[in-house]
Each structure stands twice: as C-alpha cells, then as structure tokens.
Design an enzyme around this catalytic site. Structure first.
Site, PDB file in Angstrom:
ATOM      1  N   GLU A  92       0.832  -1.210   0.000  1.00  0.00           N
ATOM      2  CA  GLU A  92       0.000   0.000   0.000  1.00  0.00           C
ATOM      3  C   GLU A  92       0.865   1.258   0.000  1.00  0.00           C
ATOM      4  O   GLU A  92       2.076   1.212   0.195  1.00  0.00           O
ATOM      5  CB  GLU A  92      -0.907   0.037   1.241  1.00  0.00           C
ATOM      6  CG  GLU A  92      -2.312  -0.510   1.024  1.00  0.00           C
ATOM      7  CD  GLU A  92      -3.185   0.412   0.171  1.00  0.00           C
ATOM      8  OE1 GLU A  92      -2.664   1.414  -0.376  1.00  0.00           O
ATOM      9  OE2 GLU A  92      -4.393   0.125   0.060  1.00  0.00           O
ATOM     10  N   ARG A 110      -7.096   1.402  13.069  1.00  0.00           N
ATOM     11  CA  ARG A 110      -5.717   1.687  12.656  1.00  0.00           C
ATOM     12  C   ARG A 110      -5.736   2.743  11.556  1.00  0.00           C
ATOM     13  O   ARG A 110      -6.760   2.984  10.917  1.00  0.00           O
ATOM     14  CB  ARG A 110      -5.008   0.426  12.150  1.00  0.00           C
ATOM     15  CG  ARG A 110      -5.563  -0.155  10.853  1.00  0.00           C
ATOM     16  CD  ARG A 110      -4.602  -1.200  10.279  1.00  0.00           C
ATOM     17  NE  ARG A 110      -5.117  -1.888   9.098  1.00  0.00           N
ATOM     18  CZ  ARG A 110      -5.066  -1.409   7.856  1.00  0.00           C
ATOM     19  NH1 ARG A 110      -4.532  -0.215   7.625  1.00  0.00           N
ATOM     20  NH2 ARG A 110      -5.563  -2.104   6.854  1.00  0.00           N
ATOM     21  N   ASN A 123      -4.864   4.113   7.836  1.00  0.00           N
ATOM     22  CA  ASN A 123      -4.926   3.347   6.597  1.00  0.00           C
ATOM     23  C   ASN A 123      -4.346   4.042   5.376  1.00  0.00           C
ATOM     24  O   ASN A 123      -3.712   3.404   4.566  1.00  0.00           O
ATOM     25  CB  ASN A 123      -6.371   2.943   6.280  1.00  0.00           C
ATOM     26  CG  ASN A 123      -6.450   1.931   5.162  1.00  0.00           C
ATOM     27  OD1 ASN A 123      -5.730   0.935   5.186  1.00  0.00           O
ATOM     28  ND2 ASN A 123      -7.293   2.174   4.169  1.00  0.00           N
ATOM     29  N   GLU A 125     -12.402  -4.708   9.656  1.00  0.00           N
ATOM     30  CA  GLU A 125     -13.180  -4.370   8.460  1.00  0.00           C
ATOM     31  C   GLU A 125     -14.665  -4.666   8.637  1.00  0.00           C
ATOM     32  O   GLU A 125     -15.349  -5.112   7.718  1.00  0.00           O
ATOM     33  CB  GLU A 125     -12.616  -5.096   7.222  1.00  0.00           C
ATOM     34  CG  GLU A 125     -11.148  -4.795   6.974  1.00  0.00           C
ATOM     35  CD  GLU A 125     -10.579  -5.517   5.766  1.00  0.00           C
ATOM     36  OE1 GLU A 125     -11.357  -6.110   4.996  1.00  0.00           O
ATOM     37  OE2 GLU A 125      -9.346  -5.487   5.597  1.00  0.00           O
ATOM     38  N   ASP A 168      -9.863   1.407  -3.879  1.00  0.00           N
ATOM     39  CA  ASP A 168      -8.835   1.473  -2.841  1.00  0.00           C
ATOM     40  C   ASP A 168      -8.221   2.873  -2.882  1.00  0.00           C
ATOM     41  O   ASP A 168      -8.943   3.849  -2.965  1.00  0.00           O
ATOM     42  CB  ASP A 168      -7.820   0.342  -3.048  1.00  0.00           C
ATOM     43  CG  ASP A 168      -7.138  -0.083  -1.765  1.00  0.00           C
ATOM     44  OD1 ASP A 168      -6.742   0.791  -0.980  1.00  0.00           O
ATOM     45  OD2 ASP A 168      -6.957  -1.294  -1.553  1.00  0.00           O
TER      46      ASP A 168
END
Length: 291
Positions: free
Chosen positions: A20, A101, A103, A122, A198
C-alpha cells in the site's frame, strides 16, 4: 479511452501481504511504500532495482518523505517520525479506539497531511478522517466509514476525494478556506464486479486514478466522474498507484496477496509485487508535509 493498451510489468518482486501507500521521493529518486500486514516500510530504487526494507513496530498504513530526509509514517497507534530506522510517536490517533488503525494519507497543497482510519477487522463503521497541520491534529466531518481510503486532492487543492471502500463509493467535497472539507457528494461508484475502490491519486489534468481491490486493475475517472480508462493487471488486488520518475510519467502500483486462496495465489504468482507502467499525462509534483 487510452489510445494504446497499457500492459503493467513487474518492477520489483515483493510478495507483500498488503502492499500500500506508494509515494515518489523526488529528492532521492526512489519510491517508498508499505506492507501493512507485514509491518514493513519498503524503499525501491529504480536505477539499481534494489529494494530496501525497514521493520515497523506496528502496522504501517502509509509513509511520506520529509524535507529533512526522515519519514512521516502512519502506523496503527498514530503518526510517527522515522529516522535511521527508529520510530517516534508524534501524534496518537484515536487512542480510545484500539480496534482502529491508520490506513491512507495524502498531502494537501498547503502542506497539511490528511489521513484516514478504519476498523482493523473491516466490520465496524468506526473510520474517520483527520488533518494534521501546524502541529495540531483535528477531526474532519465526513460520516464514519468501515474502510476509509485516500484522500486525494485536485491540482488546485480546492476539492478533496474520499473513498468509502465497502460502499464502492468515491466522494468529493470542497475544501474551505479553513482547510476543512464541506459537504461531500457522490463523485463515482464502482460497479458490481469491478472490485472495491482502494487508494486514489490525481494526475496533472485533474483525473482521479483509483486502485481496484479484487478488480484486477486501476480505474481513471474524469473530473466530472466519468470512467474513461481502466488498466488491466495480472493480479486481482491492486491497491494504489504513484507517479514517479523525472517526468512523473512512470506509474508504480502496489498490490496485495491478502484474501487470496492458495489456488488463487498459485494462479497469481506476482500478487503482492510492485508493478509499473508509463502514461502520457504526468502526475502532480510530490509535496512535502509541513509539520
């Protein structure tokens, strides 16, 4: 639509569980990105094709290079400064929500850092957005989400794009003179069968590129929300892109092995690797956080 078919190639073997947050470091001519579930920061040098790795103490959601050569890292508990492999917590984020958290994040043209949080399982709509500016961390107003992604900003900084991943929605909101977003509107929705949106980024023409988790590619939207291009990948989970190179026309894309079965991993040997392709329209020059 694109005049020629773009075929992404593997830039570097990584095998990340959840690659990521790619970001180009123009000063050092390298790409930084993270493996969230692998607790790693990665540095890729395109000239030597070397991959260097720094272990993170927690799940790192994003990394941003600072002017002084250190890194700003959003790890699980908050915003950290990383220098010579040592992490120092600068700002705790949601200390009363240990199931969340950090992201994703981006730098606004004014140097402020906008960051999002999410439920690490999630499941719960507990994720929100924050703005780090002038040493202060303030909460922003969008409705809570299960998984936040982005933000990304229009070239002039006047519009912010926010991704509600599980709702397959990309939202847009004006950025006010106070640096906070106004009311968000639906900008685009990813159709069923095209994966989940995303991480988003914006190019120099104001088009929005979004990784498609489970969608085998990345999508490019015009500023009016029209889907105008899709780049197909040989792996299912494409998480985010960054524009790099001297002319900002070299695209790097992170991918993930997370959620894939053994059979799917066998069929996707490059899942979790770093990919690259070139584009005609460059990205925007990277902005250093002003913290």
């Amino acid at each position: 639509m694109a005049s020629a078919v773009i075929t992404p190639a593997v830039a570097c073997k990584v095998g990340a569980t959840l690659g990521e947050g790619p970001v180009w470091d123009a000063a050092r001519g390298c790409l930084w990105f993270v493996d969230i579930k692998g607790h790693k920061l990665h540095r890729f040098d395109p000239a030597s094709r070397a991959l260097d790795t720094v272990a993170a103490p927690e799940e790192p959601g994003w990394v941003l290079p600072l002017r002084d050569g250190a890194l700003l890292v959003g790890a699980k508990a908050g915003v950290h400064r990383c220098a010579n492999g040592a992490f120092t917590l600068l700002h705790a984020v949601e200390p009363d929500m240990p199931g969340n958290r950090l992201n994703d994040a981006a730098v606004h043209p004014d140097g402020s850092v906008w960051l999002g949080t999410m439920d690490n399982t999630e499941e719960a709509p507990s994720g929100g957005y924050y703005r780090l500016h002038g040493g202060a961390l303030t909460a922003l107003s969008p409705d809570p989400m299960v998984i936040t992604n982005g933000p990304a900003f229009s070239p002039d900084g006047g519009t912010v794009y926010l991704v509600d991943t599980l709702e397959r929605a990309i939202l847009a909101a004006p950025v006010g003179a106070d640096g906070h977003p106004g009311e968000a509107r639906l900008f685009a929705r990813i159709p069923e069968g095209m994966g989940y949106p995303d991480g988003p980024v914006v190019d120099s023409e104001g088009h929005i590129w979004v990784g498609l988790f489970g969608g085998w590619g990345v999508a490019r939207f015009a500023p009016d929300g029209t889907l105008i291009e899709r780049v197909e990948f040989p792996v299912a989970n494409v998480t985010k892109i960054a524009f790099g190179g001297a002319d900002l026309r070299t695209v790097y894309a992170t991918t993930a092995r997370k959620g894939l079965s053994e059979a799917e991993l066998a069929a996707q040997p490059n899942a979790g690797d770093l990919f690259t392709f070139t584009v005609d329209v460059p990205g925007l020059s990277p902005i250093h956080p002003a913290i």
